[in-house]
Design a protein around this motif. Sequence first.
Motif, PDB file in Angstrom:
ATOM      1  N   LEU A 124       0.829  -1.206   0.000  1.00  0.00           N
ATOM      2  CA  LEU A 124       0.000   0.000   0.000  1.00  0.00           C
ATOM      3  C   LEU A 124       0.864   1.257   0.000  1.00  0.00           C
ATOM      4  N   MET A 125       1.921   1.277   0.838  1.00  0.00           N
ATOM      5  CA  MET A 125       2.805   2.440   0.898  1.00  0.00           C
ATOM      6  C   MET A 125       3.530   2.664  -0.432  1.00  0.00           C
ATOM      7  N   ILE A 126       3.966   1.570  -1.062  1.00  0.00           N
ATOM      8  CA  ILE A 126       4.663   1.709  -2.348  1.00  0.00           C
ATOM      9  C   ILE A 126       3.727   2.267  -3.415  1.00  0.00           C
ATOM     10  N   VAL A 127       2.486   1.793  -3.442  1.00  0.00           N
ATOM     11  CA  VAL A 127       1.509   2.316  -4.404  1.00  0.00           C
ATOM     12  C   VAL A 127       1.259   3.803  -4.164  1.00  0.00           C
ATOM     13  N   ILE A 128       1.045   4.176  -2.907  1.00  0.00           N
ATOM     14  CA  ILE A 128       0.800   5.586  -2.578  1.00  0.00           C
ATOM     15  C   ILE A 128       1.997   6.440  -2.984  1.00  0.00           C
TER      16      ILE A 128
END
Length: 218
Positions: A124-128
């Motif tokens: 999720l953090m990488i996508v954001i």
Amino acid sequence: MRTKLWPGLALVLGATLFGFYSRSQLPAQVVSHWNLSGEPNGWSSAVAIVFGFPALALLLALILTVAPRVDPKRRNFPAHASEYWLVANTTLAFLAFVYVGLIGANTGWQVRMQSLLGIGLGVLMIVIGNVLTRVRPNWIFGVRTPWTLSSERSWREAHRVAGYGFVLVGLMALVLALLGVGQIVLPLSVGVAVTALAATVWSYVAWKRDPDATGRDQ
């Protein structure tokens, strides 16, 4: 403005059906929380877990659908709509992922919830982080400070800082999870806090450097 949450909602539906199917295998009280070392330290009723997840997910989906419509800067939404829906769908996918893991852990699966959370949050953090640099000024999505909302330069530079920071935090979470490190939530929380602080401070610095910024003496 139509919602594009169908991929995320499909995953939520699949997870919900799995929860309903597994309900008979769950004890009356299920583990719902683990401490920083990965040890159970919180319990809830099976009914609350099984039925609470779809209710929470649907409420979140409703908020994510309505939010762009009430944004004072909604005229900018088409410029980053694909990025917004990507993050929204990934968030719902994360909830479904954790929910399936939670049900599985309570029905006998050999699941390390800390590692599972690390993988989910890392992705999720990488996508954001990857989409933040493409987000246009708005009031609901991104680094929203008084300075980013009054300066194009501040918005752009602060989101570059936040984007790099979130990607690094996400990669750290994935590495820790894959290595089986027990305490992931604490370093992840610290990483997010440092990234947020750095982006906020830089938003002010960039605002001060922007001759076209509003809200300050010329």
